[in-house]
Design a protein around this motif. Structure first.
Motif, PDB file in Angstrom:
ATOM      1  N   ASP A 233       0.887  -1.157   0.054  1.00  0.00           N
ATOM      2  CA  ASP A 233       0.123   0.093   0.120  1.00  0.00           C
ATOM      3  C   ASP A 233       0.864   1.252   0.073  1.00  0.00           C
ATOM      4  O   ASP A 233       0.446   2.415  -0.493  1.00  0.00           O
ATOM      5  N   ASP A 234       2.121   1.136   0.671  1.00  0.00           N
ATOM      6  CA  ASP A 234       2.832   2.380   0.722  1.00  0.00           C
ATOM      7  C   ASP A 234       4.008   2.373  -0.426  1.00  0.00           C
ATOM      8  O   ASP A 234       4.963   3.017  -0.066  1.00  0.00           O
ATOM      9  N   ASP A 235       3.822   1.771  -1.514  1.00  0.00           N
ATOM     10  CA  ASP A 235       5.058   1.812  -2.540  1.00  0.00           C
ATOM     11  C   ASP A 235       5.187   3.272  -2.783  1.00  0.00           C
ATOM     12  O   ASP A 235       6.286   3.578  -3.198  1.00  0.00           O
ATOM     13  N   ASP A 236       4.492   4.141  -3.086  1.00  0.00           N
ATOM     14  CA  ASP A 236       4.466   5.125  -3.580  1.00  0.00           C
ATOM     15  C   ASP A 236       4.841   6.332  -2.881  1.00  0.00           C
ATOM     16  O   ASP A 236       5.244   7.418  -2.810  1.00  0.00           O
TER      17      ASP A 236
ATOM     18  N   PRO B  98      11.102   6.853   0.672  1.00  0.00           N
ATOM     19  CA  PRO B  98      11.981   5.713   1.645  1.00  0.00           C
ATOM     20  C   PRO B  98      12.064   6.350   3.055  1.00  0.00           C
ATOM     21  O   PRO B  98      12.291   5.449   3.838  1.00  0.00           O
ATOM     22  N   ASP B  99      12.444   7.668   2.953  1.00  0.00           N
ATOM     23  CA  ASP B  99      12.441   8.086   4.448  1.00  0.00           C
ATOM     24  C   ASP B  99      11.239   8.066   5.299  1.00  0.00           C
ATOM     25  O   ASP B  99      11.450   7.695   6.475  1.00  0.00           O
ATOM     26  N   LYS B 100       9.954   8.049   4.801  1.00  0.00           N
ATOM     27  CA  LYS B 100       8.919   7.854   5.534  1.00  0.00           C
ATOM     28  C   LYS B 100       8.665   6.376   6.003  1.00  0.00           C
ATOM     29  O   LYS B 100       8.129   6.089   6.947  1.00  0.00           O
ATOM     30  N   LYS B 101       9.195   5.592   4.805  1.00  0.00           N
ATOM     31  CA  LYS B 101       8.737   3.935   5.030  1.00  0.00           C
ATOM     32  C   LYS B 101       9.900   3.769   6.285  1.00  0.00           C
ATOM     33  O   LYS B 101       9.553   2.989   7.235  1.00  0.00           O
ATOM     34  N   LYS B 102      11.036   4.338   6.523  1.00  0.00           N
ATOM     35  CA  LYS B 102      11.766   4.002   7.385  1.00  0.00           C
ATOM     36  C   LYS B 102      11.451   4.460   8.967  1.00  0.00           C
ATOM     37  O   LYS B 102      11.514   3.898   9.667  1.00  0.00           O
TER      38      LYS B 102
END
Length: 602
Positions: free
Chosen positions: A499-502, A505-509
């Motif tokens: 869901d969070d592919d878009d 990377p900083d937010k994912k981390k």
């Protein structure tokens, strides 16, 4: 106007206390008469707060009395009687010196007598007050009843003590008021309950009297106490007998009357007469019945509305009701080697009938051949002739049955058996720091294990293996829960990543770190070190001790010293018991070894 300055020691403790020398000067009495009047009136020396101030600046340690007590003695009529006695003694001495024996006989016939009835009424306004102060009175009267004719003890005083003590024991038998008994080196301890008051006294063993080599005991002072106690006990007996519908004074055997002094040849004859008098039923008032049983206890709400206390009171009342008729309908026969007086008194208090060999002692009511005898009390290892219709028990069975409030099994008290320990019933269960022998603890707590029943090394190893297995099972269960949780987390994570592919990377981390911080991990048990915890508790206790106010600090120190003293006493008693048990076990092992050796040799 300037106020007049007060003299030193005219107020405060200086005016409240008076030395014995000043009291003798004020009352104009000799030291002997002053001691006597103080004993009769119940006046005793006091300890002041500030001794120097109370002694008006004088050094040393002096005997001090309250000034108001000495002032009260000024109006005591007995003082005038003592002065009259002094005058008569001077007249008698003068007549004897002048050899005027007619005058001397006249003075002796007119010799004034001291009556202390009003002092008894003054010190004990009610009957309950007299009962509360009866412990020392009974103990001293029973002691004096065993004395022969001594230099400082009047003969009629000992005879009067004998009669009054037997009368009191008859009243206890009629009222069924005895509750506890105990045999010790000092004598027989008895505890009775009369009108809600608990009375405890000691009756000495009947051994031959051993005269004192030195004047270690002041019999004159003791005789003065007995003079007052005789009067108190006479009033108490009169009241008890009338409350029980008994005739007072009772008609006892001839040996207890002062007129029959010549009939008693020795101490054995007196003891026989005394026991015979106790085995007789005394006369009742015409038309009266026996004392009625107390009704069932009424239920009232207590201050704290505690139903457990009411239930305990009900159970106690039921136990006492059963205790009063414990020996009812049972006949006891006492062998000649057994001390008869305590057993006759105890058995008759609980409704039993007693007898003994009529060839040796007077007062027997039935013979040994009577088939209705239930128990024969013996204190010897064996007997040639025995009856199958009765039990042969040792005297301790009677005492232990009374304290247990039920007829105990006789297998431990049979003739020739090694007796169990005779436990004292005078133990206050509310007090802490009291030594309790293992047998008493076993009676109170059925789950208690004595020192002999400690677990062996094998049992300890088995227990440790079981603990290890339980611990490993617990750890396996925790690991399984942790694995299950990780699997669930892994299954949930891919869908969130899709869901969070878009997203950046900083937010994912940052999201992953936040998820890690919110994750629940398995708890690790933290074991507290017992030694460290003990040190912390001690430090906290010392801080609490420092908060004790200054005015209460000395009291607190004395309390702590008392606790330490009691701890030491308990430790010494336990050590003494442990050494005794070890000695007994070694003796048993030695006997077994000897038996094995004899068996091998045979």
């Amino acid at each position: 106007m300037v106020s007049k300055r007060k003299k030193k020691y005219s107020t405060g403790e200086g005016a409240q206390f008076m030395t014995r020398k000043a009291a003798l000067k004020k009352l104009q009495l000799s030291l002997k008469d002053f001691r006597r009047i103080c004993i009769l009136k119940g006046i005793y020396p006091r300890e002041p707060r500030n001794r120097k101030r109370a002694q008006k600046g004088a050094g040393g340690i002096k005997t001090l009395y309250h000034t108001k007590d000495i002032k009260f003695l000024l109006h005591e009529p007995i003082i005038w009687k003592l002065r009259e006695l002094k005058v008569f003694q001077q007249k008698i001495r003068k007549a004897r010196a002048m050899r005027e024996y007619g005058k001397m006989r006249k003075y002796f016939s007119d010799y004034p007598e001291i009556n202390i009835d009003h002092i008894v009424k003054e010190r004990y306004p009610t009957f309950v007050d007299a009962l509360r102060d009866l412990d020392d009175c009974l103990t001293l009267c029973f002691l004096f009843s065993t004395f022969p004719s001594l230099k400082r003890v009047p003969r009629d005083q000992s005879l009067l003590c004998r009669r009054l003590t037997v009368e009191f024991m008859h009243a206890i038998i009629a009222a069924k008021a005895l509750r506890k008994v105990f045999v010790s080196v000092k004598g027989y301890y008895y505890q009775a309950e009369i009108e809600g008051q608990t009375i405890t006294w000691i009756v000495p063993h009947h051994f031959s009297f051993k005269p004192q080599n030195k004047d270690e005991v002041d019999f004159k002072i003791m005789s003065t106490f007995v003079e007052f106690y005789i009067m108190v006990l006479g009033f108490v007996n009169f009241k008890l007998f009338h409350s029980l519908n008994l005739v007072y004074p009772p008609k006892l055997t001839a040996g207890l009357n002062s007129d029959a002094e010549k009939d008693l040849v020795d101490e054995k004859a007196y003891v026989a007469e005394r026991v015979a008098a106790m085995n007789m039923s005394i006369a009742r008032v015409a038309g009266s019945n026996e004392a009625e049983e107390l009704p069932d206890i009424d239920v009232f709400n207590t201050e704290d509305n505690d139903p457990e206390k009411m239930e305990e009171a009900k159970k106690e009342a039921e136990k006492i009701k059963v205790l009063k008729t414990m020996f009812k309908g049972l006949k006891f026969f006492i062998n000649r080697e057994v001390p008869r007086e305590p057993l006759v008194f105890i058995i008759r208090c609980f409704g039993g009938e007693v007898s003994w060999d009529r060839d040796h002692f007077v007062g027997a009511t039935f013979d040994e051949s009577d088939e209705s005898i239930a128990y024969q009390i013996v204190d010897r290892p064996s007997m040639d002739k025995q009856y199958l219709s009765r039990y042969y028990v040792q005297p301790q069975w009677v005492f232990d049955s009374v304290n247990a409030r039920t007829l105990l099994p006789i297998n431990k008290y049979l003739m020739g058996a090694v007796l169990p320990p005779h436990l004292s019933p005078f133990i206050d269960k509310t007090k802490d720091q009291v030594y309790m022998p293992p047998e008493q603890r076993a009676l109170n707590d059925p789950n208690f294990k004595p020192l002999d029943d400690e677990p062996s090394d094998e049992e300890i190893e088995e227990a440790s293996d079981e603990e290890k297995e339980e611990q490993s099972e617990q750890e396996d269960g925790e690991e399984a829960l942790a694995r299950q949780y990780k699997q669930e987390m892994e299954q949930d994570s891919p869908s969130e990543d899709d869901d969070d592919d878009d997203q950046d990377p900083d937010k994912k981390k940052a999201a992953k770190e936040k998820k890690k911080a919110m994750a629940v991990t398995t708890g690790v048990p933290v074991k507290e070190h017992p030694y460290k915890k003990e040190i912390e508790d001690k430090q906290a206790f010392r801080l609490r001790e420092k908060l004790v106010p200054k005015k209460h600090r000395n009291l607190y120190k004395s309390m702590k010293a008392g606790q330490e003293k009691r701890k030491k006493e308990i430790w010494l008693l336990r050590k003494k018991r442990r050494l005794h048990d070890e000695k007994v076990s070694e003796e048993k092992k030695a006997v077994k070894r000897k038996q094995k050796m004899q068996a091998l040799e045979a």
